[in-house]
Motif scaffolding. Structure first.
Motif, short mmCIF file in Angstrom:
data_model
loop_
_atom_site.label_atom_id
_atom_site.label_comp_id
_atom_site.label_asym_id
_atom_site.label_seq_id
_atom_site.Cartn_x
_atom_site.Cartn_y
_atom_site.Cartn_z
N ALA A 33 0.84 -1.20 0.00
CA ALA A 33 0.00 0.00 0.00
C ALA A 33 0.87 1.25 0.00
CB ALA A 33 -0.94 0.00 1.20
N SER A 34 1.96 1.23 0.77
CA SER A 34 2.88 2.38 0.79
C SER A 34 3.52 2.58 -0.57
CB SER A 34 3.97 2.16 1.85
OG SER A 34 3.41 2.14 3.14
N ALA A 35 3.99 1.50 -1.18
CA ALA A 35 4.62 1.59 -2.49
C ALA A 35 3.63 2.09 -3.54
CB ALA A 35 5.19 0.24 -2.90
N LEU A 36 2.40 1.63 -3.46
CA LEU A 36 1.35 2.08 -4.38
C LEU A 36 1.14 3.59 -4.24
CD1 LEU A 36 -1.02 1.59 -6.33
CD2 LEU A 36 -2.37 0.88 -4.36
N SER A 37 1.12 4.07 -3.02
CA SER A 37 0.95 5.50 -2.76
C SER A 37 2.11 6.30 -3.34
CB SER A 37 0.84 5.74 -1.26
OG SER A 37 0.78 7.11 -0.97
N VAL A 38 3.32 5.81 -3.18
CA VAL A 38 4.50 6.50 -3.71
C VAL A 38 4.45 6.57 -5.23
CG1 VAL A 38 7.01 6.32 -3.98
CG2 VAL A 38 5.97 5.98 -1.72
N GLU A 39 4.10 5.45 -5.87
CA GLU A 39 4.03 5.43 -7.33
C GLU A 39 2.92 6.34 -7.84
OE1 GLU A 39 6.37 4.39 -9.14
OE2 GLU A 39 7.43 3.20 -7.66
N ALA A 40 1.79 6.36 -7.15
CA ALA A 40 0.70 7.27 -7.54
C ALA A 40 1.16 8.72 -7.41
CB ALA A 40 -0.55 7.02 -6.69
N ALA A 41 1.92 9.02 -6.38
CA ALA A 41 2.46 10.37 -6.20
C ALA A 41 3.43 10.73 -7.33
CB ALA A 41 3.14 10.51 -4.85
N GLU A 42 4.21 9.75 -7.79
CA GLU A 42 5.12 10.01 -8.91
C GLU A 42 4.33 10.31 -10.19
OE1 GLU A 42 8.05 6.89 -9.17
OE2 GLU A 42 8.82 7.33 -7.17
N LEU A 43 3.19 9.69 -10.35
CA LEU A 43 2.33 9.99 -11.49
C LEU A 43 1.77 11.41 -11.36
CD1 LEU A 43 0.88 9.04 -14.07
CD2 LEU A 43 -0.91 8.08 -12.58
N VAL A 44 1.34 11.77 -10.18
CA VAL A 44 0.83 13.13 -9.93
C VAL A 44 1.91 14.16 -10.20
CG1 VAL A 44 0.00 14.72 -8.14
CG2 VAL A 44 -0.93 12.40 -8.27
N GLU A 45 3.14 13.84 -9.82
CA GLU A 45 4.25 14.79 -9.99
C GLU A 45 4.43 15.21 -11.44
OE1 GLU A 45 8.85 15.11 -8.49
OE2 GLU A 45 8.12 13.16 -9.16
N ILE A 46 4.19 14.31 -12.37
CA ILE A 46 4.33 14.63 -13.79
C ILE A 46 3.37 15.75 -14.18
CG2 ILE A 46 4.00 13.73 -16.14
CD1 ILE A 46 4.82 10.94 -14.95
N PHE A 47 2.20 15.77 -13.59
CA PHE A 47 1.15 16.72 -13.96
C PHE A 47 1.09 17.94 -13.03
CE2 PHE A 47 -0.13 12.66 -15.65
CZ PHE A 47 -0.65 12.98 -16.89
N GLN A 48 1.90 17.95 -12.00
CA GLN A 48 1.78 18.93 -10.92
C GLN A 48 1.65 20.38 -11.38
OE1 GLN A 48 4.91 18.61 -8.05
NE2 GLN A 48 3.92 20.00 -6.62
N TRP A 49 2.47 20.84 -12.26
CA TRP A 49 2.46 22.26 -12.63
C TRP A 49 1.96 22.49 -14.05
CZ3 TRP A 49 2.39 24.44 -8.29
CH2 TRP A 49 3.17 23.98 -7.24
N LEU A 50 1.35 21.49 -14.66
CA LEU A 50 0.84 21.65 -16.02
C LEU A 50 -0.52 22.35 -16.00
CD1 LEU A 50 1.64 18.15 -17.59
CD2 LEU A 50 3.05 20.22 -17.57
N THR A 51 -0.75 23.12 -17.03
CA THR A 51 -2.09 23.69 -17.20
C THR A 51 -3.03 22.57 -17.63
OG1 THR A 51 -1.81 24.14 -19.55
CG2 THR A 51 -1.05 25.86 -18.01
N PRO A 52 -4.34 22.80 -17.57
CA PRO A 52 -5.27 21.77 -18.06
C PRO A 52 -4.99 21.37 -19.51
CG PRO A 52 -6.46 23.38 -16.75
CD PRO A 52 -5.06 23.91 -16.92
N ASP A 53 -4.69 22.34 -20.36
CA ASP A 53 -4.40 22.01 -21.76
C ASP A 53 -3.11 21.21 -21.89
OD1 ASP A 53 -6.68 23.26 -22.68
OD2 ASP A 53 -5.66 25.15 -23.17
#
Length: 114
Positions: A33-53
């Motif tokens: 569960a911890s590893a899953l959370s970390v990997e999901a956060a790494e996915l979020v990181e890719i999109f963190q500062w992107l605009t919707p477009d």
């Protein structure tokens, strides 16, 4: 045309991969569960500062598309291993959740259509 692997086959490959490396002692529900959370956060990181477009177009750039695809694979791998550790059928769990949500969140105006 490449055939898509089935879910049970992927889970089996993940189990075999971990067993060959003697990782099973570390693949506890808590650790997975911890590893899953970390990997999901790494996915979020890719999109963190992107605009919707920009976020909608992320797959059009091969570099970012590769990163997104890899992180999705990591998230899915840990989710499947987590489900395996706890004896959860992920497809049945999802189907049951969708059914519950359909009951909890009816389509507005559906009752007026009859």
């Amino acid at each position: 045309m490449t055939e898509h692997p089935d879910l049970a086959g992927l889970q089996r490959r993940l189990t075999e991969f971990a067993a060959a490396r003697n990782w099973q002692p570390y693949h506890t529900p808590k650790n997975l569960a911890s590893a899953l959370s970390v990997e999901a956060a790494e996915l979020v990181e890719i999109f963190q500062w992107l605009t919707p477009d920009e976020s909608a177009a992320v797959m059009s750039d091969p570099s970012s598309a590769h990163r997104v695809t890899d992180e999705v694979a990591d998230v899915l791998a840990y989710l499947l291993q987590f489900c395996e550790a706890l004896g959860i059928d992920p497809l049945s769990a999802l189907a049951a959740k969708i059914e519950r949500n359909e009951g909890r969140f009816p389509v507005r105006g559906a009752e007026d259509a009859t």
